[in-house]
Design a protein around this motif. Structure first.
Motif, PDB file in Angstrom:
ATOM      1  N   GLY A  59       0.729  -1.358   0.048  1.00  0.00           N
ATOM      2  CA  GLY A  59      -0.182  -0.206   0.060  1.00  0.00           C
ATOM      3  C   GLY A  59       0.734   1.249  -0.074  1.00  0.00           C
ATOM      4  O   GLY A  59       2.108   1.171  -0.057  1.00  0.00           O
ATOM      5  N   CYS A  60       0.085   2.372  -0.026  1.00  0.00           N
ATOM      6  CA  CYS A  60       1.085   3.675   0.155  1.00  0.00           C
ATOM      7  C   CYS A  60      -0.062   4.940   0.613  1.00  0.00           C
ATOM      8  O   CYS A  60      -1.427   4.611   0.280  1.00  0.00           O
ATOM      9  CB  CYS A  60       1.578   3.951  -1.298  1.00  0.00           C
ATOM     10  SG  CYS A  60       0.366   4.206  -2.650  1.00  0.00           S
ATOM     11  N   ARG A  61       0.446   5.759   1.080  1.00  0.00           N
ATOM     12  CA  ARG A  61      -0.256   7.040   1.102  1.00  0.00           C
ATOM     13  C   ARG A  61       0.129   8.170   0.486  1.00  0.00           C
ATOM     14  O   ARG A  61       1.353   8.429   0.044  1.00  0.00           O
ATOM     15  CB  ARG A  61      -0.129   7.601   2.487  1.00  0.00           C
ATOM     16  CG  ARG A  61      -1.005   8.716   3.150  1.00  0.00           C
ATOM     17  CD  ARG A  61      -0.348   9.371   4.260  1.00  0.00           C
ATOM     18  NE  ARG A  61      -1.567  10.198   4.817  1.00  0.00           N
ATOM     19  CZ  ARG A  61      -1.778  11.819   4.484  1.00  0.00           C
ATOM     20  NH1 ARG A  61      -0.566  11.965   3.508  1.00  0.00           N
ATOM     21  NH2 ARG A  61      -2.324  12.511   5.252  1.00  0.00           N
ATOM     22  N   ILE A  62      -0.670   8.842  -0.725  1.00  0.00           N
ATOM     23  CA  ILE A  62      -0.311   9.755  -1.536  1.00  0.00           C
ATOM     24  C   ILE A  62      -1.257  11.100  -1.442  1.00  0.00           C
ATOM     25  O   ILE A  62      -2.130  11.000  -0.620  1.00  0.00           O
ATOM     26  CB  ILE A  62      -0.376   9.230  -2.990  1.00  0.00           C
ATOM     27  CG1 ILE A  62      -2.036   8.915  -3.278  1.00  0.00           C
ATOM     28  CG2 ILE A  62       0.197   8.084  -3.071  1.00  0.00           C
ATOM     29  CD1 ILE A  62      -2.235   8.394  -4.838  1.00  0.00           C
ATOM     30  N   THR A  63      -0.729  12.128  -2.017  1.00  0.00           N
ATOM     31  CA  THR A  63      -1.535  13.336  -2.224  1.00  0.00           C
ATOM     32  C   THR A  63      -2.111  13.617  -3.691  1.00  0.00           C
ATOM     33  O   THR A  63      -1.356  13.619  -4.459  1.00  0.00           O
ATOM     34  CB  THR A  63      -0.987  14.428  -1.812  1.00  0.00           C
ATOM     35  OG1 THR A  63      -0.267  14.415  -0.595  1.00  0.00           O
ATOM     36  CG2 THR A  63      -1.591  15.625  -2.035  1.00  0.00           C
ATOM     37  N   ASN A  64      -3.489  13.209  -3.686  1.00  0.00           N
ATOM     38  CA  ASN A  64      -4.135  13.404  -4.790  1.00  0.00           C
ATOM     39  C   ASN A  64      -4.578  14.834  -5.106  1.00  0.00           C
ATOM     40  O   ASN A  64      -4.698  15.831  -4.351  1.00  0.00           O
ATOM     41  CB  ASN A  64      -5.590  12.500  -4.987  1.00  0.00           C
ATOM     42  CG  ASN A  64      -5.122  11.132  -5.661  1.00  0.00           C
ATOM     43  OD1 ASN A  64      -4.179  10.853  -5.897  1.00  0.00           O
ATOM     44  ND2 ASN A  64      -6.356  10.724  -6.064  1.00  0.00           N
ATOM     45  N   TRP A  65      -5.027  15.325  -6.169  1.00  0.00           N
ATOM     46  CA  TRP A  65      -5.532  16.657  -6.372  1.00  0.00           C
ATOM     47  C   TRP A  65      -6.448  16.421  -7.505  1.00  0.00           C
ATOM     48  O   TRP A  65      -6.708  15.730  -8.478  1.00  0.00           O
ATOM     49  CB  TRP A  65      -4.252  17.523  -7.014  1.00  0.00           C
ATOM     50  CG  TRP A  65      -3.672  17.419  -8.292  1.00  0.00           C
ATOM     51  CD1 TRP A  65      -2.649  16.590  -8.528  1.00  0.00           C
ATOM     52  CD2 TRP A  65      -4.147  17.876  -9.393  1.00  0.00           C
ATOM     53  NE1 TRP A  65      -2.514  16.595  -9.842  1.00  0.00           N
ATOM     54  CE2 TRP A  65      -3.375  17.214 -10.506  1.00  0.00           C
ATOM     55  CE3 TRP A  65      -5.092  18.750  -9.818  1.00  0.00           C
ATOM     56  CZ2 TRP A  65      -3.348  17.680 -12.018  1.00  0.00           C
ATOM     57  CZ3 TRP A  65      -5.254  19.250 -11.262  1.00  0.00           C
ATOM     58  CH2 TRP A  65      -4.286  18.542 -12.183  1.00  0.00           C
TER      59      TRP A  65
ATOM     60  N   LEU B  95     -13.534  -2.105  11.021  1.00  0.00           N
ATOM     61  CA  LEU B  95     -12.975  -0.870  11.697  1.00  0.00           C
ATOM     62  C   LEU B  95     -13.775   0.435  11.131  1.00  0.00           C
ATOM     63  O   LEU B  95     -13.440   1.373  11.700  1.00  0.00           O
ATOM     64  CB  LEU B  95     -11.305  -0.739  11.100  1.00  0.00           C
ATOM     65  CG  LEU B  95     -10.638  -1.768  11.586  1.00  0.00           C
ATOM     66  CD1 LEU B  95      -9.132  -1.675  11.214  1.00  0.00           C
ATOM     67  CD2 LEU B  95     -10.263  -1.765  13.190  1.00  0.00           C
ATOM     68  N   GLY B  96     -14.734   0.116  10.424  1.00  0.00           N
ATOM     69  CA  GLY B  96     -15.460   1.363   9.938  1.00  0.00           C
ATOM     70  C   GLY B  96     -14.839   2.289   8.813  1.00  0.00           C
ATOM     71  O   GLY B  96     -15.440   3.457   8.865  1.00  0.00           O
ATOM     72  N   ILE B  97     -14.129   1.749   8.146  1.00  0.00           N
ATOM     73  CA  ILE B  97     -13.324   2.474   7.148  1.00  0.00           C
ATOM     74  C   ILE B  97     -14.027   2.391   5.845  1.00  0.00           C
ATOM     75  O   ILE B  97     -14.217   1.116   5.497  1.00  0.00           O
ATOM     76  CB  ILE B  97     -11.595   1.851   6.996  1.00  0.00           C
ATOM     77  CG1 ILE B  97     -10.989   1.920   8.343  1.00  0.00           C
ATOM     78  CG2 ILE B  97     -11.144   2.735   5.692  1.00  0.00           C
ATOM     79  CD1 ILE B  97     -10.792   3.507   8.942  1.00  0.00           C
ATOM     80  N   LYS B  98     -14.272   3.394   5.233  1.00  0.00           N
ATOM     81  CA  LYS B  98     -15.128   3.695   3.931  1.00  0.00           C
ATOM     82  C   LYS B  98     -13.898   3.458   2.642  1.00  0.00           C
ATOM     83  O   LYS B  98     -12.953   4.158   2.554  1.00  0.00           O
ATOM     84  CB  LYS B  98     -15.638   4.824   3.952  1.00  0.00           C
ATOM     85  CG  LYS B  98     -16.600   5.082   4.933  1.00  0.00           C
ATOM     86  CD  LYS B  98     -17.751   3.992   5.081  1.00  0.00           C
ATOM     87  CE  LYS B  98     -18.771   4.424   6.019  1.00  0.00           C
ATOM     88  NZ  LYS B  98     -19.952   3.403   5.973  1.00  0.00           N
TER      89      LYS B  98
ATOM     90  N   SER C  18      -9.140   1.845  -2.755  1.00  0.00           N
ATOM     91  CA  SER C  18      -8.751   3.304  -2.234  1.00  0.00           C
ATOM     92  C   SER C  18      -9.593   3.800  -1.121  1.00  0.00           C
ATOM     93  O   SER C  18     -10.620   3.139  -0.830  1.00  0.00           O
ATOM     94  CB  SER C  18      -9.321   4.276  -3.570  1.00  0.00           C
ATOM     95  OG  SER C  18      -9.476   5.515  -3.055  1.00  0.00           O
ATOM     96  N   VAL C  19      -8.725   4.510  -0.333  1.00  0.00           N
ATOM     97  CA  VAL C  19      -9.672   4.945   0.830  1.00  0.00           C
ATOM     98  C   VAL C  19      -9.391   6.630   0.869  1.00  0.00           C
ATOM     99  O   VAL C  19      -8.138   7.176   1.135  1.00  0.00           O
ATOM    100  CB  VAL C  19      -9.098   4.646   2.055  1.00  0.00           C
ATOM    101  CG1 VAL C  19      -9.526   5.304   3.529  1.00  0.00           C
ATOM    102  CG2 VAL C  19      -9.296   3.158   2.331  1.00  0.00           C
ATOM    103  N   ALA C  20     -10.289   7.338   0.588  1.00  0.00           N
ATOM    104  CA  ALA C  20     -10.134   8.632   0.460  1.00  0.00           C
ATOM    105  C   ALA C  20     -10.980   9.744   1.370  1.00  0.00           C
ATOM    106  O   ALA C  20     -10.660  10.894   1.175  1.00  0.00           O
ATOM    107  CB  ALA C  20     -10.355   8.958  -0.902  1.00  0.00           C
ATOM    108  N   ARG C  21     -11.997   9.091   1.892  1.00  0.00           N
ATOM    109  CA  ARG C  21     -13.006  10.021   2.758  1.00  0.00           C
ATOM    110  C   ARG C  21     -12.091  10.477   3.807  1.00  0.00           C
ATOM    111  O   ARG C  21     -11.095   9.744   4.422  1.00  0.00           O
ATOM    112  CB  ARG C  21     -14.209   9.104   3.146  1.00  0.00           C
ATOM    113  CG  ARG C  21     -15.056   8.638   2.268  1.00  0.00           C
ATOM    114  CD  ARG C  21     -16.439   8.585   2.441  1.00  0.00           C
ATOM    115  NE  ARG C  21     -17.215   8.033   1.373  1.00  0.00           N
ATOM    116  CZ  ARG C  21     -18.850   7.613   1.624  1.00  0.00           C
ATOM    117  NH1 ARG C  21     -19.260   7.770   3.026  1.00  0.00           N
ATOM    118  NH2 ARG C  21     -19.489   7.506   0.893  1.00  0.00           N
ATOM    119  N   LYS C  22     -12.416  11.707   4.363  1.00  0.00           N
ATOM    120  CA  LYS C  22     -11.683  12.386   5.174  1.00  0.00           C
ATOM    121  C   LYS C  22     -11.412  11.670   6.555  1.00  0.00           C
ATOM    122  O   LYS C  22     -10.338  11.664   7.352  1.00  0.00           O
ATOM    123  CB  LYS C  22     -12.108  13.696   5.452  1.00  0.00           C
ATOM    124  CG  LYS C  22     -11.365  14.899   6.171  1.00  0.00           C
ATOM    125  CD  LYS C  22     -11.778  16.077   6.389  1.00  0.00           C
ATOM    126  CE  LYS C  22     -10.896  16.951   7.191  1.00  0.00           C
ATOM    127  NZ  LYS C  22     -11.429  18.401   7.169  1.00  0.00           N
ATOM    128  N   ALA C  23     -12.797  11.158   6.986  1.00  0.00           N
ATOM    129  CA  ALA C  23     -12.747  10.775   8.392  1.00  0.00           C
ATOM    130  C   ALA C  23     -11.918   9.204   8.342  1.00  0.00           C
ATOM    131  O   ALA C  23     -11.370   8.928   9.241  1.00  0.00           O
ATOM    132  CB  ALA C  23     -13.997  10.246   8.741  1.00  0.00           C
TER     133      ALA C  23
END
Length: 261
Positions: free
Chosen positions: A183-189, A226-229, A243-248
């Protein structure tokens, strides 16, 4: 052929007795790793320790398994790990591939291996563009029953009931292992029209990519608990990306996983 004198051998034995790893001694004294391993074996045998004759107990069968560390290591194994049995070695080995760009991940992987297998040594092997964090143990088959011939995405991957109990008890450790491997954490725009003006908008996003339908299912099932969308992110017709992109949900992953380092 290079011959190493008594002085070099004694320096090596002194370092080994003080806890220095075989590979570090080999580099420090410019001696082949196999020679250092042989010296260590002979020194321990001379002192009556006889390595190999009394193998460490099985962490699972003897009830000493470090469950959080195992959940993390299981995630790493399902992503970038493999188990092999080399004819030249008595024990099978577990290797986790770690990119050179993530030294912190290598350290975490090593700590997890040492916690799960406290009676075994861990080593690092340099490969092209990465390192393999490696451990030998006769108990790998017991701890990782998902091992089998061929690629993981070409065979069924299912957790044993005792493994599922550990994942249910330590879901974040399992998720961390999966994300740290595949996996990875990226910044989309993207751009938005605000007050008649189009402005650039950036947001963080987590991806998990694996060809195995079963491994992706293990990942998303745990996210659900875990309640992750999450959503599928199909690319070129391949549904390999989660993909996990929702803010919460991103905030939860940031708190428990974070980016690789």
């Amino acid at each position: 052929m290079n011959f190493h004198g008594t002085e070099v051998r004694q320096k090596a034995v002194t370092l080994l007795r003080n806890g220095t790893r075989n590979a570090d001694v080999a580099r420090k004294l410019n001696v082949p790793l196999g020679t250092v391993s042989y010296w260590k074996h002979m020194d321990r045998a001379k002192r009556g320790e006889c390595p190999g004759r009394t193998p460490p107990p099985c962490p699972r069968c003897d009830g000493t398994l470090d469950s959080p560390a195992y959940a993390y290591l299981l995630g790493l194994y399902l992503g970038d790990g493999h188990i092999i049995k080399n004819r030249a070695m008595r024990s099978p080995s577990l290797s986790i591939a770690c990119a050179e760009a993530h030294p912190g991940l290598m350290d975490e992987c090593e700590r997890a291996m040492r916690s799960v297998f406290p009676g075994n040594s861990v080593c690092k092997v340099r490969r092209k563009g990465c390192w393999e964090v490696k451990i030998y143990s006769m108990h790998l088959w017991c701890l990782f029953p998902q091992h089998g011939p061929g690629m993981k995405h070409e065979r069924t991957i299912a957790l044993e009931p005792w493994q599922q109990e550990i994942v249910d008890a330590h879901p974040w450790d399992f998720i961390r292992g999966l994300i740290h491997s595949d996996g990875c954490r990226i910044t989309n725009w993207t751009t938005r029209l605000i007050g008649g003006e189009r402005k650039r908008y950036e947001y963080p996003r987590y991806f998990f990519t694996n060809k195995s339908d079963d491994i992706r299912q293990l990942y998303t099932d745990t996210l659900d608990k875990l309640g992750i969308k999450w959503t599928h992110c199909t690319r070129n017709g391949n549904p390999y990306n989660i993909s996990v992109a929702r803010k919460a949900s991103v905030a939860l992953l940031d708190a428990h996983v974070g980016p690789k380092h």
